[in-house]
Design a protein around this motif. Structure first.
Motif: not given
Length: 163
Positions: A9-14, A75-81, A103-106, A150-154
């Motif tokens: 499971x990863x969280x990557x931005x192209x 691209x996911x809009x969640x990838x921007x802070x 993916x952060x430790x939290x 289905x879950x939301x991890x932000x």
């Protein structure tokens, strides 16, 4: 004896797609009537996007254009802070948008807790900025993926290296 299957499971931005979205935004700003002769810029840096504009209204307009371009490119809009809006030279404003990668430790702890809550016979393991899930049954792994979708991890999650 069946061999264990696993996936990451990863969280990557192209970043190539992000670069394209930023370039398209820049082009649209240069062509729009309401931005003629005004201070307005967008710049992709290493892991952030720097935006400068005459006022808050134009700054938000640039961000809206960027979001539309990102959505068109998948691209996911969640990838921007969004950072805080700061005052810049000549009464203009600027804002840094951080591109979230990994993916952060939290978040990893939340993901692992969600997987454990399914009571499926799978093992989880944190590996740097990703989480590996392994189990004997492919169906269990598919169920884990469905649960996480289905879950939301932000953050935006991708499931790679399925074996």
């Amino acid at each position: 004896m069946a061999k264990d299957s696993s996936f990451d499971i990863v969280s990557q931005v192209d970043m190539q797609e992000m670069s394209n979205a930023v370039n398209q935004t820049e082009k649209e700003i240069s062509q729009r009537y309401d931005f003629r002769g005004s201070i307005a810029s967008i710049e992709l840096e290493d892991k952030a996007i720097k935006i400068a504009a005459e006022d808050d209204y134009k700054l938000n307009a640039i961000i809206d254009i960027l979001r539309a371009r990102m959505a068109k490119r998948g691209l996911s809009l969640r990838s921007l802070e969004l950072g805080k809006i700061e005052d810049a030279a000549k009464g203009s404003v600027r804002q840094m948008l951080t591109i979230k990668q990994g993916i952060s430790k939290e978040n990893a702890k939340k993901i692992i807790a969600a997987i454990k809550a399914t009571k499926l016979k799978v093992n989880t393991q944190m590996q740097g900025e990703q989480v590996r899930v392994s189990g004997a049954k492919k169906d269990d792994l598919q169920a884990v993926i469905q649960t996480l979708k289905a879950g939301d991890f932000g953050i935006d999650l991708q499931f790679i290296n399925m074996r």
